[in-house]
Design an enzyme around this catalytic site. Structure first.
Site, PDB file in Angstrom:
ATOM      1  N   CYS A 108       0.822  -1.213   0.000  1.00  0.00           N
ATOM      2  CA  CYS A 108       0.000   0.000   0.000  1.00  0.00           C
ATOM      3  C   CYS A 108       0.859   1.267   0.000  1.00  0.00           C
ATOM      4  O   CYS A 108       1.388   1.642  -1.024  1.00  0.00           O
ATOM      5  CB  CYS A 108      -0.999  -0.023   1.162  1.00  0.00           C
ATOM      6  SG  CYS A 108      -2.311   1.196   0.940  1.00  0.00           S
ATOM      7  N   HIS A 212      -3.549  -5.000   0.401  1.00  0.00           N
ATOM      8  CA  HIS A 212      -3.068  -5.404   1.728  1.00  0.00           C
ATOM      9  C   HIS A 212      -3.112  -6.926   1.896  1.00  0.00           C
ATOM     10  O   HIS A 212      -4.118  -7.453   2.363  1.00  0.00           O
ATOM     11  CB  HIS A 212      -3.929  -4.755   2.824  1.00  0.00           C
ATOM     12  CG  HIS A 212      -3.594  -3.327   3.090  1.00  0.00           C
ATOM     13  ND1 HIS A 212      -2.627  -2.947   3.997  1.00  0.00           N
ATOM     14  CD2 HIS A 212      -4.084  -2.182   2.562  1.00  0.00           C
ATOM     15  CE1 HIS A 212      -2.543  -1.628   4.024  1.00  0.00           C
ATOM     16  NE2 HIS A 212      -3.416  -1.136   3.162  1.00  0.00           N
ATOM     17  N   GLU A 214      -1.847  -8.681   4.198  1.00  0.00           N
ATOM     18  CA  GLU A 214      -2.001  -9.042   5.622  1.00  0.00           C
ATOM     19  C   GLU A 214      -3.467  -9.034   6.058  1.00  0.00           C
ATOM     20  O   GLU A 214      -3.805  -9.582   7.093  1.00  0.00           O
ATOM     21  CB  GLU A 214      -1.133  -8.133   6.505  1.00  0.00           C
ATOM     22  CG  GLU A 214      -1.698  -6.760   6.843  1.00  0.00           C
ATOM     23  CD  GLU A 214      -1.669  -5.771   5.679  1.00  0.00           C
ATOM     24  OE1 GLU A 214      -1.223  -6.125   4.581  1.00  0.00           O
ATOM     25  OE2 GLU A 214      -2.116  -4.621   5.898  1.00  0.00           O
TER      26      GLU A 214
END
Ligand code: MN
Length: 240
Positions: A108, A212, A214
């Site tokens: 990001c 993202h 994660e």
């Protein structure tokens, strides 16, 4: 690994500046076989160089907006909470890491940092500057924004993921505009063509993504991406 500066209102810090990283980044690195360390921002260049000595890879995390002065613009009204110290620390980190061929994975803001560090610039607010763009960030109370991306078939990213189309999450209101020197755009959102991933082809592993991993780490594609990064870090450690 990088962190976000901010203030914390809990009793132990009471509004003093703190450095933190969201736990899901750390868990993702550990689950992929890596060992995460957090790096505090500094504006001392010799400290940055020393910090990198024991490390085998750099994960540039998400965060608030880059300081727009880094690409010679005044902040838009929508460009909030940008942090000058972290911005220039990340650039120093990127330059040092590239000089050592240290693997870099950016997420990001990390995608945007790499681009600006190499002389590119950003759209400061997509809804204003690219009116026809798909929704890259959900409004308050809306479900997470998601969109398709198209990946360049001969890119490292396509090789890692084993596919050229993917749906990804989207949590950004800024994006790469002018592409930085030497960088290759390897993924774009569909159908608006916004840059969603960059590679620096002359480096062993320098890959940044606008989404993202994660936050979707249960997905096999995100696991593959992190596994490739940790593998690149292992190779670096061996060859050094
Ligand atoms: Mn997006």
């Amino acid at each position: 690994m990088d962190y976000s500066p901010g203030t914390d209102e809990r009793s132990f810090s009471r509004g003093r500046a703190v450095y933190y990283v969201n736990e899901n980044y750390l868990q993702m690195v550990e689950e992929s076989g890596g060992i995460p360390y957090l790096l505090p921002a500094t504006d001392r260049h010799d400290t940055v160089a020393e910090m990198l000595e024991p490390l085998h890879g750099i994960l540039l995390t998400g965060g608030t907006d880059l300081d727009p002065s880094s690409y010679r613009e005044e902040p838009f009204e929508e460009t909030s909470e940008f942090d000058r110290r972290r911005t220039f620390f990340e650039f120093a980190l990127i330059r040092e890491a590239l000089g050592r061929n240290l693997p870099i994975l950016g997420i990001c803001r990390g995608n945007q940092s790499l681009n600006v560090a190499l002389g590119g610039d950003l759209y400061q607010h997509l809804p204003r500057q690219v009116p026809g763009a798909v929704k890259h960030r959900a409004g308050k109370g809306e479900p997470v924004a998601r969109h398709e991306i198209e990946i360049e078939p001969d890119s490292k990213l396509a090789q890692i993921l084993g596919r050229t189309r993917l749906e990804v999450n989207s949590y950004h209101h800024q994006a790469v505009r002018k592409v930085g020197q030497g960088l290759r755009v390897v993924a774009r959102s569909v159908p608006d063509g916004i840059v969603e991933a960059l590679e620096l082809p002359n480096k062993p592993f320098c890959l940044t993504v606008q989404w993202h991993p994660e936050r979707d780490f249960e997905r096999p594609e995100e696991k593959k991406l992190l596994a490739a990064f940790v593998e690149a870090a292992r190779t670096y450690a061996k060859q050094r």
